[in-house]
Design a protein around this motif. Structure first.
Motif, mmCIF file in Angstrom:
data_model
loop_
_atom_site.group_PDB
_atom_site.id
_atom_site.type_symbol
_atom_site.label_atom_id
_atom_site.label_comp_id
_atom_site.label_asym_id
_atom_site.label_seq_id
_atom_site.Cartn_x
_atom_site.Cartn_y
_atom_site.Cartn_z
ATOM 1 N N ASP A 1 -55.468 -4.438 14.086
ATOM 2 C CA ASP A 1 -55.750 -5.767 14.565
ATOM 3 C C ASP A 1 -54.873 -6.449 15.110
ATOM 4 O O ASP A 1 -55.342 -7.907 15.127
ATOM 5 C CB ASP A 1 -56.560 -6.271 13.710
ATOM 6 N N ALA A 2 -53.735 -5.954 15.237
ATOM 7 C CA ALA A 2 -52.472 -7.015 15.522
ATOM 8 C C ALA A 2 -52.697 -7.777 16.908
ATOM 9 O O ALA A 2 -51.958 -8.903 17.143
ATOM 10 C CB ALA A 2 -51.171 -6.000 15.870
ATOM 11 N N PHE A 3 -53.502 -7.474 17.801
ATOM 12 C CA PHE A 3 -53.734 -8.054 19.000
ATOM 13 C C PHE A 3 -55.210 -8.787 18.925
ATOM 14 O O PHE A 3 -55.730 -8.945 20.270
ATOM 15 C CB PHE A 3 -53.744 -7.225 20.305
ATOM 16 N N LYS A 4 -55.743 -8.986 18.067
ATOM 17 C CA LYS A 4 -57.087 -9.677 17.841
ATOM 18 C C LYS A 4 -57.445 -11.059 18.275
ATOM 19 O O LYS A 4 -58.481 -11.283 18.960
ATOM 20 C CB LYS A 4 -57.665 -9.704 16.443
ATOM 21 N N ASP A 5 -56.278 -11.668 18.499
ATOM 22 C CA ASP A 5 -56.451 -12.940 19.061
ATOM 23 C C ASP A 5 -55.910 -13.290 20.501
ATOM 24 O O ASP A 5 -55.846 -14.292 20.883
ATOM 25 C CB ASP A 5 -55.489 -13.996 18.105
ATOM 26 N N VAL A 6 -55.442 -12.148 21.121
ATOM 27 C CA VAL A 6 -54.839 -12.446 22.642
ATOM 28 C C VAL A 6 -55.849 -12.486 23.404
ATOM 29 O O VAL A 6 -57.035 -12.026 23.301
ATOM 30 C CB VAL A 6 -54.005 -11.239 22.698
ATOM 31 N N ASP A 7 -55.410 -13.090 24.499
ATOM 32 C CA ASP A 7 -56.386 -13.333 25.665
ATOM 33 C C ASP A 7 -56.169 -12.218 26.651
ATOM 34 O O ASP A 7 -57.156 -11.733 27.330
ATOM 35 C CB ASP A 7 -56.139 -14.679 26.018
ATOM 36 N N VAL A 8 -54.883 -11.948 26.836
ATOM 37 C CA VAL A 8 -54.686 -10.817 27.764
ATOM 38 C C VAL A 8 -53.615 -9.942 27.052
ATOM 39 O O VAL A 8 -52.544 -10.429 26.367
ATOM 40 C CB VAL A 8 -53.768 -11.459 28.971
ATOM 41 N N LEU A 9 -53.983 -8.623 27.052
ATOM 42 C CA LEU A 9 -52.925 -7.424 26.587
ATOM 43 C C LEU A 9 -52.535 -6.860 27.749
ATOM 44 O O LEU A 9 -53.197 -6.055 28.518
ATOM 45 C CB LEU A 9 -53.787 -6.638 25.602
ATOM 46 N N VAL A 10 -51.218 -6.613 27.756
ATOM 47 C CA VAL A 10 -50.504 -5.993 29.052
ATOM 48 C C VAL A 10 -49.899 -4.566 28.312
ATOM 49 O O VAL A 10 -49.219 -4.809 27.283
ATOM 50 C CB VAL A 10 -49.487 -6.670 29.776
ATOM 51 N N SER B 1 -60.734 -4.312 17.788
ATOM 52 C CA SER B 1 -60.599 -5.353 17.113
ATOM 53 C C SER B 1 -60.418 -6.608 17.991
ATOM 54 O O SER B 1 -60.036 -7.797 17.689
ATOM 55 C CB SER B 1 -59.602 -5.452 16.006
ATOM 56 N N MET B 2 -60.161 -6.242 19.374
ATOM 57 C CA MET B 2 -60.039 -7.163 20.094
ATOM 58 C C MET B 2 -60.972 -8.181 20.433
ATOM 59 O O MET B 2 -62.182 -7.841 20.616
ATOM 60 C CB MET B 2 -59.262 -6.769 21.505
ATOM 61 N N LYS B 3 -60.942 -9.241 20.833
ATOM 62 C CA LYS B 3 -61.937 -10.561 20.761
ATOM 63 C C LYS B 3 -62.686 -10.318 22.257
ATOM 64 O O LYS B 3 -62.150 -9.678 23.335
ATOM 65 C CB LYS B 3 -61.544 -11.842 20.539
ATOM 66 N N LYS B 4 -64.025 -10.739 22.264
ATOM 67 C CA LYS B 4 -64.826 -10.609 23.247
ATOM 68 C C LYS B 4 -64.110 -11.522 24.771
ATOM 69 O O LYS B 4 -63.812 -12.499 24.250
ATOM 70 C CB LYS B 4 -66.099 -11.182 23.279
#
Length: 317
Positions: free
Chosen positions: A64-73, A95-98
């Motif tokens: 869940d390390a990137f659960k709050d990111v808007d964009v994942l590269v 775990s990434m947000k909608k």
């Protein structure tokens, strides 16, 4: 392009893969004011990046390390690794947000990318995958925000979210079509480049055996019709100097050529050139050995010809 602004500070970006291309690309985002959470197979490399860039931090190892990111590269060696990072047993997608957008800048099969996009929707219906692989018009352009990106996206809203990120990393952003179109363009771009490398290797070996100087040959091509990226950049500075440090591995170029051959075979008549490139580069890869720079492809030609090209000074020396 690298200036901070309110919108960049509000957008949280994740970045996975800090290799020769990923590290400089991620740097452009941190410099522009994006809060950038980075991760790499080598945790120490991620920590080094975070310590050297404001607005950045090293991600934890949790899914869940990137659960709050808007964009994942993502910038990883191939599409299989991208899929595993996103959807494997420790995959981050669940775990990434909608509404989050995943931008894959890796060099991958366009068919594989479309399959991954469908799999992501099944795991997390709120995610959108965009493929946006990288090329460059001059060496070391990536760290200066001067990359060229080829984009495939089937969701216009997601593209609008990602576009500021893309334009921060790149001088040129080309939207090529639906998901997978970016990776199709990347592999065909590299195929065209590889064809010029084959011609250049043939020419340099034949020229030296005839009595021509390889460096002077390239100088002529660069002001003639034989000019291409390899004559102007990588082979002039890293091949003929035998520094072999262009930053792009021969094994990765070979991988791209296998993807190109598959794409050509699936979409049109079979090309004998694609077989020739794959076979020749595979031979050179075996000769050059693991981790070889792509300019070491010339070693395959040298072994077959029984000569070594004359070493030259770098143009600036």
């Amino acid at each position: 392009m690298s200036q901070s602004n309110g919108s960049s500070q509000a957008t949280k970006v994740g970045y996975i893969g800090l290799g020769n291309a990923g590290y400089p690309l991620a740097s452009t985002l941190a410099r522009a004011g994006y809060h950038t959470t980075v991760q790499d197979a080598d945790p120490e490399r991620a920590k080094k990046f975070a310590s050297g860039h404001q607005n950045s931090s090293a991600a934890t190892e949790s899914s869940d390390a990137f659960k709050d990111v808007d964009v994942l590269v993502t910038m990883l060696p191939n599409g299989e690794i991208v899929r595993d990072v996103l959807l494997g047993s420790s995959g981050v997608a669940k775990s990434m947000k909608k509404g989050a957008v995943i931008v894959d800048t890796s060099s991958s099969s366009p068919f594989h990318t479309r399959e991954t996009g469908k799999m992501l929707e099944e795991v997390n219906t709120g995610l959108t995958l965009i493929d946006s692989p990288v090329t460059q018009e001059y060496a070391w352009a990536l760290g200066k925000g001067d990359a060229t990106l080829m984009v495939g996206c089937s969701n216009q809203s997601a593209l609008e979210i990602a576009m500021p990120i893309l334009k921060t990393m790149a001088k040129h952003v080309f939207v090529m079509g639906e998901l997978g179109a970016g990776h199709a363009m990347k592999t065909l771009n590299n195929y065209t480049s590889a064809a010029s490398i084959m011609g250049l290797c043939d020419a340099l070996i034949a020229g030296q055996k005839f009595g021509l100087d390889p460096a002077q040959m390239v100088d002529v091509m660069n002001v003639g019709t034989g000019v291409n990226f390899s004559t102007k950049e990588s082979f002039r500075t890293d091949g003929l100097t035998r520094r072999f440090s262009s930053g792009y591995q021969l094994s990765l170029l070979l991988k791209d050529m296998k993807i190109a051959r598959t794409l050509i075979d699936k979409t049109g008549p079979h090309s004998a050139l694609s077989d020739l490139i794959v076979d020749s580069f595979a031979d050179s890869d075996k000769i050059a050995g693991p981790g070889a720079d792509h300019t070491q492809v010339i070693q395959g030609w040298e072994q077959k010809a029984g000569i070594q090209l004359k070493q030259s000074k770098a143009p600036e020396e």
